[in-house]
Structure formats: structure tokens, C-alpha cells
Design a protein around this motif. Structure first.
Motif, PDB file in Angstrom:
ATOM      1  N   PRO A 178       0.828  -1.212   0.000  1.00  0.00           N
ATOM      2  CA  PRO A 178       0.000   0.000   0.000  1.00  0.00           C
ATOM      3  C   PRO A 178       0.855   1.251   0.000  1.00  0.00           C
ATOM      4  O   PRO A 178       1.334   1.679   1.027  1.00  0.00           O
ATOM      5  N   GLU A 179       1.097   1.838  -1.161  1.00  0.00           N
ATOM      6  CA  GLU A 179       1.867   3.087  -1.218  1.00  0.00           C
ATOM      7  C   GLU A 179       0.963   4.185  -1.741  1.00  0.00           C
ATOM      8  O   GLU A 179       1.419   5.240  -2.151  1.00  0.00           O
ATOM      9  N   GLY A 180      -0.292   3.905  -1.791  1.00  0.00           N
ATOM     10  CA  GLY A 180      -1.236   4.946  -2.158  1.00  0.00           C
ATOM     11  C   GLY A 180      -1.615   4.955  -3.627  1.00  0.00           C
ATOM     12  O   GLY A 180      -2.488   5.709  -4.036  1.00  0.00           O
ATOM     13  N   GLN A 200       5.264  -1.241  -6.063  1.00  0.00           N
ATOM     14  CA  GLN A 200       5.205   0.233  -6.106  1.00  0.00           C
ATOM     15  C   GLN A 200       6.492   0.814  -5.542  1.00  0.00           C
ATOM     16  O   GLN A 200       6.850   1.953  -5.809  1.00  0.00           O
ATOM     17  N   SER A 201       7.160   0.007  -4.736  1.00  0.00           N
ATOM     18  CA  SER A 201       8.514   0.313  -4.249  1.00  0.00           C
ATOM     19  C   SER A 201       8.970  -0.933  -3.492  1.00  0.00           C
ATOM     20  O   SER A 201       8.148  -1.785  -3.167  1.00  0.00           O
ATOM     21  N   PRO A 202      10.275  -1.051  -3.207  1.00  0.00           N
ATOM     22  CA  PRO A 202      10.722  -2.255  -2.472  1.00  0.00           C
ATOM     23  C   PRO A 202      10.512  -2.127  -0.958  1.00  0.00           C
ATOM     24  O   PRO A 202      11.182  -2.808  -0.191  1.00  0.00           O
ATOM     25  N   GLN A 203       9.602  -1.263  -0.534  1.00  0.00           N
ATOM     26  CA  GLN A 203       9.451  -0.921   0.883  1.00  0.00           C
ATOM     27  C   GLN A 203       9.487  -2.122   1.836  1.00  0.00           C
ATOM     28  O   GLN A 203      10.275  -2.165   2.774  1.00  0.00           O
ATOM     29  N   GLN A 204       8.608  -3.099   1.598  1.00  0.00           N
ATOM     30  CA  GLN A 204       8.538  -4.202   2.568  1.00  0.00           C
ATOM     31  C   GLN A 204       9.802  -5.054   2.535  1.00  0.00           C
ATOM     32  O   GLN A 204      10.304  -5.468   3.569  1.00  0.00           O
ATOM     33  N   TYR A 205      10.311  -5.300   1.316  1.00  0.00           N
ATOM     34  CA  TYR A 205      11.521  -6.122   1.226  1.00  0.00           C
ATOM     35  C   TYR A 205      12.705  -5.455   1.916  1.00  0.00           C
ATOM     36  O   TYR A 205      13.513  -6.113   2.560  1.00  0.00           O
ATOM     37  N   LYS A 206      12.801  -4.140   1.758  1.00  0.00           N
ATOM     38  CA  LYS A 206      13.982  -3.511   2.369  1.00  0.00           C
ATOM     39  C   LYS A 206      13.884  -3.569   3.885  1.00  0.00           C
ATOM     40  O   LYS A 206      14.881  -3.740   4.578  1.00  0.00           O
ATOM     41  N   GLN A 207      12.661  -3.478   4.404  1.00  0.00           N
ATOM     42  CA  GLN A 207      12.520  -3.597   5.848  1.00  0.00           C
ATOM     43  C   GLN A 207      12.806  -5.026   6.307  1.00  0.00           C
ATOM     44  O   GLN A 207      13.400  -5.247   7.357  1.00  0.00           O
ATOM     45  N   LEU A 224       6.714   0.577  -9.901  1.00  0.00           N
ATOM     46  CA  LEU A 224       5.638   0.586 -10.886  1.00  0.00           C
ATOM     47  C   LEU A 224       4.321   0.969 -10.233  1.00  0.00           C
ATOM     48  O   LEU A 224       3.912   0.350  -9.237  1.00  0.00           O
ATOM     49  N   ARG A 225       3.686   1.995 -10.763  1.00  0.00           N
ATOM     50  CA  ARG A 225       2.429   2.469 -10.183  1.00  0.00           C
ATOM     51  C   ARG A 225       1.448   2.763 -11.307  1.00  0.00           C
ATOM     52  O   ARG A 225       1.765   3.514 -12.225  1.00  0.00           O
ATOM     53  N   ASP A 226       0.274   2.158 -11.204  1.00  0.00           N
ATOM     54  CA  ASP A 226      -0.726   2.311 -12.269  1.00  0.00           C
ATOM     55  C   ASP A 226      -1.603   3.519 -11.965  1.00  0.00           C
ATOM     56  O   ASP A 226      -2.727   3.381 -11.517  1.00  0.00           O
ATOM     57  N   THR A 238      12.453   5.109 -11.658  1.00  0.00           N
ATOM     58  CA  THR A 238      13.598   4.553 -10.927  1.00  0.00           C
ATOM     59  C   THR A 238      13.838   5.307  -9.638  1.00  0.00           C
ATOM     60  O   THR A 238      13.837   6.535  -9.624  1.00  0.00           O
ATOM     61  N   GLN A 239      14.028   4.544  -8.580  1.00  0.00           N
ATOM     62  CA  GLN A 239      14.360   5.141  -7.289  1.00  0.00           C
ATOM     63  C   GLN A 239      15.746   4.701  -6.840  1.00  0.00           C
ATOM     64  O   GLN A 239      16.169   3.587  -7.127  1.00  0.00           O
ATOM     65  N   LEU A 240      16.425   5.595  -6.127  1.00  0.00           N
ATOM     66  CA  LEU A 240      17.507   5.127  -5.273  1.00  0.00           C
ATOM     67  C   LEU A 240      16.815   4.794  -3.971  1.00  0.00           C
ATOM     68  O   LEU A 240      16.261   5.674  -3.312  1.00  0.00           O
ATOM     69  N   HIS A 330       1.663   9.361   4.016  1.00  0.00           N
ATOM     70  CA  HIS A 330       2.862   9.022   3.247  1.00  0.00           C
ATOM     71  C   HIS A 330       3.128   7.522   3.178  1.00  0.00           C
ATOM     72  O   HIS A 330       3.264   6.975   2.117  1.00  0.00           O
ATOM     73  N   ASN A 331       3.262   6.913   4.340  1.00  0.00           N
ATOM     74  CA  ASN A 331       3.774   5.553   4.370  1.00  0.00           C
ATOM     75  C   ASN A 331       3.267   4.866   5.644  1.00  0.00           C
ATOM     76  O   ASN A 331       3.575   5.326   6.742  1.00  0.00           O
ATOM     77  N   PRO A 332       2.503   3.806   5.510  1.00  0.00           N
ATOM     78  CA  PRO A 332       1.942   3.162   6.711  1.00  0.00           C
ATOM     79  C   PRO A 332       3.015   2.520   7.592  1.00  0.00           C
ATOM     80  O   PRO A 332       2.762   2.227   8.755  1.00  0.00           O
ATOM     81  N   GLY A 368      12.646  13.228  -3.016  1.00  0.00           N
ATOM     82  CA  GLY A 368      12.867  12.068  -2.168  1.00  0.00           C
ATOM     83  C   GLY A 368      12.029  12.132  -0.916  1.00  0.00           C
ATOM     84  O   GLY A 368      11.496  13.193  -0.570  1.00  0.00           O
ATOM     85  N   GLY A 369      11.906  10.982  -0.277  1.00  0.00           N
ATOM     86  CA  GLY A 369      11.161  10.952   0.970  1.00  0.00           C
ATOM     87  C   GLY A 369      11.414   9.648   1.687  1.00  0.00           C
ATOM     88  O   GLY A 369      11.703   8.632   1.056  1.00  0.00           O
ATOM     89  N   GLY A 370      11.322   9.695   2.998  1.00  0.00           N
ATOM     90  CA  GLY A 370      11.515   8.475   3.773  1.00  0.00           C
ATOM     91  C   GLY A 370      11.078   8.693   5.193  1.00  0.00           C
ATOM     92  O   GLY A 370      10.482   9.730   5.517  1.00  0.00           O
ATOM     93  N   SER A 371      11.382   7.714   6.040  1.00  0.00           N
ATOM     94  CA  SER A 371      10.970   7.831   7.439  1.00  0.00           C
ATOM     95  C   SER A 371      11.716   6.820   8.290  1.00  0.00           C
ATOM     96  O   SER A 371      12.338   5.891   7.788  1.00  0.00           O
ATOM     97  N   VAL A 372      11.620   7.041   9.591  1.00  0.00           N
ATOM     98  CA  VAL A 372      12.013   6.008  10.542  1.00  0.00           C
ATOM     99  C   VAL A 372      10.792   5.116  10.668  1.00  0.00           C
ATOM    100  O   VAL A 372       9.660   5.583  10.610  1.00  0.00           O
ATOM    101  N   ARG A 373      11.008   3.796  10.763  1.00  0.00           N
ATOM    102  CA  ARG A 373       9.867   2.869  10.706  1.00  0.00           C
ATOM    103  C   ARG A 373       9.426   2.425  12.091  1.00  0.00           C
ATOM    104  O   ARG A 373      10.170   2.506  13.059  1.00  0.00           O
ATOM    105  N   ASN A 374       8.225   1.872  12.073  1.00  0.00           N
ATOM    106  CA  ASN A 374       7.691   1.190  13.224  1.00  0.00           C
ATOM    107  C   ASN A 374       8.320  -0.187  13.257  1.00  0.00           C
ATOM    108  O   ASN A 374       7.992  -1.034  12.435  1.00  0.00           O
ATOM    109  N   GLY A 414      14.755   4.690   6.454  1.00  0.00           N
ATOM    110  CA  GLY A 414      15.373   4.828   5.133  1.00  0.00           C
ATOM    111  C   GLY A 414      14.775   5.969   4.355  1.00  0.00           C
ATOM    112  O   GLY A 414      14.076   6.831   4.897  1.00  0.00           O
ATOM    113  N   ILE A 415      15.078   5.928   3.077  1.00  0.00           N
ATOM    114  CA  ILE A 415      14.610   6.991   2.181  1.00  0.00           C
ATOM    115  C   ILE A 415      14.634   6.453   0.761  1.00  0.00           C
ATOM    116  O   ILE A 415      15.332   5.460   0.480  1.00  0.00           O
ATOM    117  N   ALA A 416      13.862   7.054  -0.108  1.00  0.00           N
ATOM    118  CA  ALA A 416      13.963   6.755  -1.545  1.00  0.00           C
ATOM    119  C   ALA A 416      13.990   8.076  -2.304  1.00  0.00           C
ATOM    120  O   ALA A 416      13.261   9.003  -1.959  1.00  0.00           O
TER     121      ALA A 416
HETATM  122  N1  ASP Z   1       8.939   3.567  -0.177  1.00  0.00           N
HETATM  123  C1  ASP Z   1       8.823   5.000  -0.041  1.00  0.00           C
HETATM  124  C2  ASP Z   1       8.391   5.599  -1.386  1.00  0.00           C
HETATM  125  O1  ASP Z   1       8.521   4.948  -2.412  1.00  0.00           O
HETATM  126  C3  ASP Z   1      10.097   5.642   0.337  1.00  0.00           C
HETATM  127  C4  ASP Z   1      10.594   5.298   1.696  1.00  0.00           C
HETATM  128  O2  ASP Z   1       9.899   5.593   2.696  1.00  0.00           O
HETATM  129  O3  ASP Z   1      11.706   4.772   1.798  1.00  0.00           O
HETATM  130  O4  ASP Z   1       7.951   6.724  -1.437  1.00  0.00           O
END
Ligand code: ASP
Length: 476
Positions: A178-180, A200-207, A224-226, A238-240, A330-332, A368-374, A414-416
Motif C-alpha cells: 500500500p503506497e497509495g 510500487q517500491s521495495p518498501q517491505q523487502y527492504k525492511q 511501478l504504479r498504475d 527509478t528510485q535510489l 505518506h507511508n503506513p 525524495g522521501g523516507g521515514s524512521v519505521r515502526n 530509510g529513504i527513496a
Molecule cells: N517507499 C517509499 C516511497 O517509495 C520511500 C521510503 O519511505 O523509503 O515513497
């Protein structure tokens, strides 16, 4: 054993250092002109252009040279000689020299190109440029954009390697995150009626890599976002993407800022960063003052080489949905700011809870955007409860994350970065399509590959899929 006859290929730009030598060059006929009986070809390869001279006394070669047309591909052997004084061209690297031809071989012919590649290309219609993208990319500007893109990515890789990050690939066939945005989905042939989602991003895998103890991860990741066509967007971009363990917001912001500054200073020395350290503005203040969460802080908007980076922090965690419930802004997976931790766990004062989210904006764009996670299971559970998800749904969709957090997942964040937009700004391009090798049009089509396209009935059958409607969805 070396073959005596073999001559290795010279890049055009290197020939100037080999005056008096016989060399072999390959490339495209950039242009052809005659001065009386003498024939000149500008030979182009990836590195530049070389003037090549054909004289009538070498009859066989001269006759063949007369048949050459622009964009033919040739191999030429000849001697590098100094140009006569009045013929020197100070503007190009090989401007002091030319090649006196010994032999010529045509490697391939070319039809007249359907578009000009001599100009910047902005004046050419998008459909033509996209249909013949491989020709469009021959133009100097596009070639240079792709090379600059490569240099930035290499710089990022080298920097993060020195900082002890590990580059890790994550799956493209995955489950909805769920990235919105809406997911692209892929039917499974082997599991009838089931689907993968493209990330939509590697969010869960990176965590989960942090749960795995990798500590510092990054990836140059396709996302990829439709989404409905809106402005300058691409269905895939492409994201870093990076994530770090045992860090606080400051650590990630510091690393990001250092890397951004180094990229500009090393690779774009003509650019000026307006303010270092980057100013930090709270969401509340930016909305009050600039009415946007990605303000353009440039003091001189006419200066194309001015870069005004800034951080936006202290975003609200949740916002009201049209149906009156709550959703994340932003990010659940973000944590609440520490002072709102108890409110999150107690599901109290929801509208007041601020998230640890930080965005970096540049000249009016979010890059760019990111956060500290739960990283504790109960925190993540509460976020989904606030959003009104039933226990079974939370289990079905995010059970693997909550489970992972029960086995000693370290605190992490992290951040992307949206790399395409960042490159477009660095390269003064008006559109991200100018910095992507094979982009899609605004409505998600690829004129070159002619896609999206229909597939065979058999393919659909294998996927257990029936098409019920081929009408375009109505525009909202
Ligand atoms: N996954 C987030 C995004 O694609 C970035 C992040 O919080 O690392 O916007």
C-alpha cells in the motif's frame, strides 16, 4: 599469439594523440561534403567526430566513398595527419587532425532517417521521437543525458559502497504494497485465479532485509504504479532506495544531504547549491507560507544553475478519507514521532499525531522521501487498526511484516529518491522523458514496441483470463 593483421579499433577522440600512425576507426557517416575533387566525411562514434579525407588518386576507395550517405555505418583504416593551419577546428577534440584514408568498408547502409538528429530535438513531435527512439537517442543531447545518468548512478554506488551499504535486488513479482497508488498486477498461470503485483517500491523487502540483519541496504530500483496520467509521470520509474538499521532520522538525513552535495560538486560543478545545510521547514509552516509541501525556495528563479534543496519534516501521520475514516499521508510503515508514540498505541488524538517522515524538495519538486519505521509489531498493528482494517485483513495483507517484527527486528529507517526527476533537474530538462532511455507517453503507451497490445487467445486461456470489455475507462 597475436594476429599481425589485426588492428584494434580506435575511438575517434583518441586519434588526435596518434598523429602519423595508421589506425582503424568505426562509426556513422555524420555528414559528407566535397571541396572540388576532395571528399570529406565526418565520422561519428560514441566519443566524437573525426574528419576523414578521400582523394581521387585512391580510385576504388574514392568511388565507394562517393556512394556514402548520412548514417551509413563504416569501418575506415587510414593515417592520422595534422590538419593544415587554416582547417583547424578548435571547437572539437579532434579539430587539429584528420584522417587520410587507405581503405573503406561499408558495414551497413541506412535509409534516410525519419527525423533529424542534428538538433536538440525539442521541436520534433513526441510520437515520432518515441516511435524511433533508437534514432532519437543518437542525438548529442540525448546521448549526453544517458551518459550523465550513468555517471551519477555510478557515483551513488561508489559512495554507498564506501559507507558499507550492500546493493541487493528485490523481486519484481510480488504482493501488493500500500503506497497509495493502484498496482499493476500479473496473473499466475500456475496458480489459477491468483495474481502477483508489481512493486510500487521495495518498501517491505527492504525492511525485511533489516530484519535479516543486513543493516545497510540500497538498490537502484524500478517502481511501478498504475496511476492516471497526470503531469510528467511515468508508469515505471527509478528510485535510489535505501534502508539502514540502528539509525535515527538525523542519520538518514545527514547521509542523504552529504550524497546530494557530493553529486552536485563532483559531477555538476557549474551548479550552485543555494543553502548548505539544507533548510528544514515543518509541514505546517510550508503550507502556511508557500501553500505546498514542495516549495521552490530559489532566490533567483531565472538562474538555471541554482539548486535550492530543502527538507520538509513533521508531517501529519493520518488524514481523513472521503468516507470519514483515516488513511496514512505518506507511508503506513513509518513510526510516529517519539512524542506521539503513546497516542498511536492508544489510538488517541489521531489528527494530531506527527510522523517521522522527511521529504527532500528541490526547486519546487519532491525528489525524495523516507521515514524512521515502526519496528515493533504493536505499532504497525495500530496503524492498520486506525485505518479501519479488520484483524483478518491485517493478518492476510501484513501478517508477514508483523511476524518478522516479532523476531528481533532492529530499529531502522530509510529513504527513496526519485532519480528521474533529480536527473531532469540536474540536466535542465523540462521533462523526465528526456532522461529515460525508453519512456512511455503520457498515457502509458510505447509507440516503438507498440505496447500495451493484445495477446494470443491461447496465452489468455493459459492464464485463466477472459476479456469482458475493451472500452477505455472513463476519465475522472
Ligand atoms: N517507499 C517509499 C516511497 O517509495 C520511500 C521510503 O519511505 O523509503 O515513497
Amino acid at each position: 599469439m597475436t594476429n599481425k593483421k589485426f588492428m584494434s579499433r580506435f575511438l575517434v577522440k583518441d586519434t588526435a594523440k596518434h598523429i602519423g600512425e595508421k589506425v582503424r576507426v568505426c562509426g556513422w557517416v555524420n555528414s559528407r561534403r566535397a571541396h572540388g575533387k576532395i571528399l570529406f566525411i565526418d565520422l561519428r562514434d560514441i566519443s566524437g567526430v573525426l574528419q576523414v579525407v578521400f582523394v581521387p588518386s585512391n580510385k576504388e576507395v574514392y568511388d565507394l566513398a562517393e556512394t556514402l550517405r548520412p548514417e551509413w555505418v563504416v569501418e575506415i583504416v587510414g593515417q592520422i595527419v595534422k590538419r593544415p593551419e587554416n582547417m583547424v577546428n578548435a571547437k572539437i577534440e579532434t579539430g587539429q587532425v584528420e584522417m587520410s584514408v587507405e581503405s573503406l568498408k561499408v558495414l551497413n547502409e541506412s535509409k534516410t532517417l525519419p527525423l533529424s538528429i542534428e538538433t536538440d530535438g525539442y521541436e520534433i513531435g513526441e510520437e515520432t521521437r518515441m516511435k524511433y527512439r533508437y534514432l532519437d537517442l543518437r542525438r548529442e543531447r540525448m546521448k549526453n543525458n544517458l551518459i550523465a545518468r550513468h555517471k551519477v548512478i555510478k557515483f551513488i554506488r561508489d559512495f554507498l559502497d564506501k559507507e558499507n551499504f550492500t546493493e541487493i535486488e528485490t523481486p519484481i513479482l510480488t504482493k501488493s504494497t500500500p503506497e497509495g497508488a493502484r498496482d499493476y498486477i500479473v496473473p499466475s498461470r500456475l496458480n489459477a485465479g491468483k495474481f502477483y503485483a508489481l512493486p510500487q517500491s521495495p518498501q517491505q523487502y527492504k525492511q525485511l532485509l533489516m530484519a535479516a540483519g543486513l543493516e545497510k541496504y540500497f538498490q537502484i530500483a524500478k517502481c511501478l504504479r498504475d496511476e492516471d496520467p497526470r503531469g510528467d509521470r511515468q508508469p515505471e520509474f527509478t528510485q535510489l532506495d535505501l534502508e539502514m538499521s540502528f539509525v535515527e532520522q538525523e542519520d538518514i538525513m545527514d547521509l542523504t544531504e552529504r550524497l546530494l552535495i557530493l553529486i552536485v560538486k563532483n559531477l555538476f560543478p557549474n551548479k550552485k547549491i543555494q543553502e548548505i545545510p539544507f533548510p528544514r521547514i515543518s509541514y505546517k509552516d510550508t503550507m502556511a507560507k508557500y501553500k505546498t509541501d514542495r516549495p521552490d525556495l530559489r532566490k533567483d528563479k531565472k538562474d538555471k544553475d541554482l539548486l535550492a534543496f530543502c527538507w520538509i519534516i513533521d508531517f501529519p501521520f493520518f488524514e481523513k478519507t472521503d468516507e470519514g475514516g483515516w488513511t496514512f499521508t505518506h507511508n503506513p510503515f513509518s513510526a510516529a514521532k517519539q512524542e506521539f508514540d503513546t497516542d498511536l498505541l492508544d489510538k488517541k488524538n489521531i489528527d494530531k499525531i506527527l510522523t517521522s517522515q522527511y521529504d527532500v524538495a528541490l526547486n519546487g519538486f519532491e525528489i525524495g522521501g523516507g521515514s524512521v519505521r515502526n519496528h515493533r509489531p504493536e505499532g504497525l498493528q495500530k496503524v492498520f487498526e486506525i485505518m479501519g482494517y479488520k484483524k483478518e485483513i491485517i493478518q492476510e495483507k501484513f501478517g508477514h511484516m508483523i511476524e518478522a517484527f516479532k523476531y528481533g527486528t532492529p530499529p531502522h529507517g530509510g529513504i527513496a529518491w526519485g532519480l528521474d526527476r533529480f536527473f531532469a533537474l540536474l540536466l535542465n530538462e523540462p521533462n523526465i522523458r528526456e532522461v529515460i532511455a525508453f519512456p512511455k507517453t503520457g498515457d502509458g503507451r510505447d509507440f516503438m514496441m507498440q505496447t500495451p497490445s493484445e495477446v494470443d487467445k491461447k496465452q489468455l486461456e493459459e492464464l485463466h483470463i477472459k476479456i469482458s470489455n475493451t472500452k477505455k475507462p472513463e476519465k475522472k
